[in-house]
Design a protein around this motif. Structure first.
Motif, short mmCIF file in Angstrom:
data_model
loop_
_atom_site.label_atom_id
_atom_site.label_comp_id
_atom_site.label_asym_id
_atom_site.label_seq_id
_atom_site.Cartn_x
_atom_site.Cartn_y
_atom_site.Cartn_z
N GLY A 16 26.13 -39.72 5.81
CA GLY A 16 26.57 -39.41 7.28
C GLY A 16 26.67 -37.88 7.22
O GLY A 16 26.16 -37.23 6.40
N PRO A 17 26.88 -37.27 8.41
CA PRO A 17 27.03 -36.03 8.76
C PRO A 17 27.55 -34.88 7.51
O PRO A 17 27.21 -34.39 6.97
N ALA A 18 28.66 -35.50 7.13
CA ALA A 18 29.48 -34.72 5.82
C ALA A 18 28.86 -34.92 4.67
O ALA A 18 28.47 -33.84 4.07
N GLY A 19 28.45 -35.98 4.18
CA GLY A 19 27.64 -35.95 2.90
C GLY A 19 26.21 -35.24 3.04
O GLY A 19 25.72 -34.64 2.30
N LEU A 20 25.67 -35.45 4.22
CA LEU A 20 24.15 -34.82 4.27
C LEU A 20 24.12 -33.19 4.41
O LEU A 20 23.49 -32.44 3.66
N ILE A 21 25.35 -32.61 5.08
CA ILE A 21 25.38 -31.30 5.02
C ILE A 21 25.65 -30.66 3.71
O ILE A 21 25.32 -29.72 3.34
N ALA A 22 26.81 -31.37 3.02
CA ALA A 22 27.03 -30.89 1.64
C ALA A 22 25.80 -30.94 0.73
O ALA A 22 25.51 -30.29 -0.05
N ALA A 23 24.87 -32.02 0.77
CA ALA A 23 23.67 -32.09 -0.14
C ALA A 23 23.01 -31.25 0.13
O ALA A 23 22.36 -30.70 -0.61
N GLY A 24 22.60 -30.77 1.52
CA GLY A 24 21.71 -29.76 1.83
C GLY A 24 22.24 -28.28 1.53
O GLY A 24 21.36 -27.66 0.81
N ASP A 25 23.49 -28.11 1.63
CA ASP A 25 23.87 -26.86 1.17
C ASP A 25 23.63 -26.56 -0.44
O ASP A 25 23.52 -25.54 -0.77
N LEU A 26 24.16 -27.71 -1.22
CA LEU A 26 24.04 -27.66 -2.53
C LEU A 26 22.64 -27.64 -3.08
O LEU A 26 22.40 -26.74 -4.00
N ALA A 27 21.66 -28.36 -2.38
CA ALA A 27 20.41 -28.12 -2.89
C ALA A 27 19.84 -26.73 -2.58
O ALA A 27 18.77 -26.40 -3.38
N THR A 59 25.89 -35.26 22.62
CA THR A 59 24.45 -35.88 22.05
C THR A 59 24.87 -36.82 21.16
O THR A 59 25.73 -36.87 20.36
N PRO A 60 24.07 -38.06 21.03
CA PRO A 60 24.55 -38.83 20.05
C PRO A 60 24.40 -38.36 18.54
O PRO A 60 23.76 -37.77 18.24
N GLN A 61 25.38 -39.00 17.89
CA GLN A 61 25.53 -38.63 16.34
C GLN A 61 24.23 -38.82 15.77
O GLN A 61 23.71 -38.40 14.70
N THR A 62 23.43 -39.94 16.31
CA THR A 62 22.04 -40.21 15.57
C THR A 62 21.09 -38.86 15.48
O THR A 62 20.49 -38.78 14.43
N ASN A 63 21.37 -38.05 16.61
CA ASN A 63 20.47 -36.76 16.53
C ASN A 63 21.10 -35.84 15.40
O ASN A 63 20.40 -35.07 14.99
N VAL A 64 22.30 -35.82 15.12
CA VAL A 64 22.92 -34.89 14.32
C VAL A 64 22.68 -35.47 12.95
O VAL A 64 22.20 -34.68 12.12
N ASP A 65 22.71 -36.66 12.75
CA ASP A 65 22.18 -37.28 11.46
C ASP A 65 20.79 -37.03 11.16
O ASP A 65 20.60 -36.63 10.21
N ALA A 66 19.77 -37.24 12.12
CA ALA A 66 18.63 -37.11 11.86
C ALA A 66 18.30 -35.37 11.36
O ALA A 66 17.69 -35.02 10.56
N ALA A 67 19.09 -34.59 12.10
CA ALA A 67 18.85 -33.05 12.04
C ALA A 67 19.32 -32.61 10.32
O ALA A 67 18.57 -31.97 9.76
N LEU A 68 20.58 -33.20 10.18
CA LEU A 68 21.12 -32.93 8.75
C LEU A 68 20.46 -33.68 7.63
O LEU A 68 20.17 -33.20 6.30
N ALA A 69 19.86 -34.86 7.82
CA ALA A 69 18.88 -35.41 6.92
C ALA A 69 17.68 -34.75 6.62
O ALA A 69 17.35 -34.55 5.29
N GLY A 70 17.15 -34.34 7.72
CA GLY A 70 15.71 -33.26 7.56
C GLY A 70 16.14 -32.09 6.74
O GLY A 70 15.43 -31.48 5.74
N TYR A 71 17.44 -31.42 7.12
CA TYR A 71 17.81 -30.34 6.22
C TYR A 71 18.19 -30.60 4.77
O TYR A 71 17.53 -29.83 3.92
N ALA A 72 18.76 -31.43 4.74
CA ALA A 72 19.22 -31.97 3.26
C ALA A 72 17.72 -32.23 2.21
O ALA A 72 17.28 -31.80 1.20
N GLU A 73 16.97 -32.79 3.07
CA GLU A 73 15.60 -33.32 2.11
C GLU A 73 14.90 -32.04 2.24
O GLU A 73 14.03 -31.79 1.16
N ALA A 74 14.83 -31.34 3.20
CA ALA A 74 14.07 -29.99 3.08
C ALA A 74 14.34 -28.87 1.95
O ALA A 74 13.73 -28.34 1.29
#
Length: 456
Positions: free
Chosen positions: A14-25, A99-114
């Protein structure tokens, strides 16, 4: 023998997990995310992105694109016509983005993967064991047959929601109670919706809430609706009929809104719960795994993102050689914020569902007057938007450093004889005379990687 080894294992995409993963990566740490569900959830309960969250997203290059996928609301109309005005916020984002949370999830997933995070979907955590040096997590494919896989991590973040498996495995209680039941969310197309911002309407029997989703055509505009009927309290499993949504919404707003279409609807209940400790050895709880509350005020997703941003840089610092006790400050700083959000959301929920006529009359008379006082107006708006929340009670230390919002490093700002040391999460760690070297002692505690310091 462990099948995989990483610095940090995040449970929950979810948003919390994805932004944490992105920041750490981004900081160069090896990170994996395990998500129980094989595909992202297509439905969205959360839909409000607050100003402070937009600042955080902007520091990661994510805000501008997200802004194109939603609608700005500068005003929140609540009891008795009282309005929370966001146009005076001390922020570039003087509104709430709908905006739907799905948009936030998608943005943060892209950030974490990048940034290099490894996101594994369809993987369910079933066991967890920690020792002095790390945590061993056992997982397996969810809903399909497959082998048990072991992950070894120095630290684990449990960001796996209100029904957190990680929370259960570390033995953390989740005390609290249900505050509202049989609440319905729906996406509705209206011929006559609110002209501006977010609107809450209520009577002694029902309440309704509307947030514009921005899609419109000649036949009307789409809104996210939330409705509740005191006299229709049924289990979450009870199907939601379109007639129920239309009836309660029109009664709450005391007008026929002209519902043209309903595309999605869901019934749920909301609890007020918070774990006593956010840290359990090498395991940390964040987001809904640590706290849940009434959806009134739209704080859930935003609070979870702020949890993760606070935690991620501290994990990076300790992995880089900072003292282990730094990690205790995650609980020390975020638990009081979570408690405040529970109280604030609960007050709104109780306020909107007031039943005694005298209490409702007093509420409707007093609140508009209070919110007309500039100091009260700005304090309420800042708390709602997250821009006035701070760590500690006095002075500059613990407040957010605007307009500067670093992402990933400490920053020294000198101006007119004074200086502040800004943490990677955008909050001030030290303040003093620009000629004073006290910031060096603070930096040595918070982060031994002094080469990461930037100057402005």
């Amino acid at each position: 023998m462990n099948d995989h080894e990483v610095d940090v294992l995040v449970v929950g995409a979810g948003p919390a997990g994805l932004i944490a993963a992105g920041d750490l990566a981004r900081a160069g740490r090896s990170v994996a995310v395990l998500e129980r569900w094989a595909t992202p959830n297509p439905s969205s309960r959360a839909f409000a992105v607050m100003a402070r969250t937009l600042e955080v997203l902007d520091a990661r290059g994510l805000a501008d694109d997200l802004l194109t996928k939603g609608q700005k609301a500068e005003v929140v109309t609540i009891f008795g016509g009282a309005r929370i005005e966001l146009t005076h916020l001390d922020s570039p984002y003087r509104f709430v983005l709908i905006t739907p949370q799905t948009n936030v999830d998608a943005a943060l997933a892209g950030y974490a993967e990048a940034q290099g995070a490894d996101i594994r979907r369809g993987i369910e955590v079933v066991d967890l064991d920690q020792d002095r040096n790390g945590v061993t997590v056992s997982a397996r494919p969810h809903e399909v047959d497959g082998p048990l896989v072991r992950w070894r991590a120095k630290y684990v973040i449990g960001a796996d929601g209100a029904h957190s498996t990680v929370r259960t495995l570390v033995g953390a209680e989740f005390p609290g109670k249900t505050v509202l039941s049989s609440v319905v969310l729906a996406d509705v197309k209206l011929a006559r919706g609110p002209e501006r911002g977010l609107k809450l309407g209520s009577t002694r029997q029902v309440f309704g809430f509307l947030a514009p989703y921005g899609r419109s055509d000649a036949d009307g505009s789409w809104y996210r609706a939330m409705v509740w009927d005191r006299n229709h309290q049924v289990p979450d499993t009870e199907p939601v009929e379109s007639a129920e949504v239309i009836d309660v919404l029109n009664r709450a707003m005391q007008t026929d809104l002209g519902v043209r279409e309903i595309s999605w609807k869901s019934r749920f209940h909301c609890d007020e719960r918070q774990v006593e400790r956010y840290r359990h050895g090498r395991v940390f709880l964040a987001g809904d795994a640590a706290h849940v509350h009434s959806p009134m005020g739209g704080q859930g997703m935003n609070t979870g993102i702020q949890d993760a941003v606070n935690l991620a840089w501290k994990l990076d610092a300790v992995l880089g050689g900072a003292e282990e006790r730094l990690l205790d400050t995650y609980h020390d700083e975020r638990h009081p914020i979570g408690k405040r959000v529970l109280r604030q959301s609960g007050l709104i929920a109780r306020g909107v569902t007031l039943y005694p006529r005298v209490a409702r009359t007093m509420r409707n008379l007093l609140l508009p007057r209070l919110l007309g006082v500039p100091f009260v107006r700005d304090a309420v708006a800042g708390s709602f938007a997250g821009t006035s929340l701070r760590y500690g009670r006095h002075g500059l230390v613990g407040t957010r450093a605007m307009p500067l919002q670093p992402a990933g490093s400490f920053t020294m700002v000198r101006k007119s004889g004074s200086a502040v040391l800004v943490r990677p999460d955008g909050y001030i760690a030290w303040a003093g005379d620009s000629a004073h070297e006290g910031w060096r002692d603070v930096l040595a505690i918070w982060s031994p990687k002094t080469s990461a310091l930037q100057a402005h």
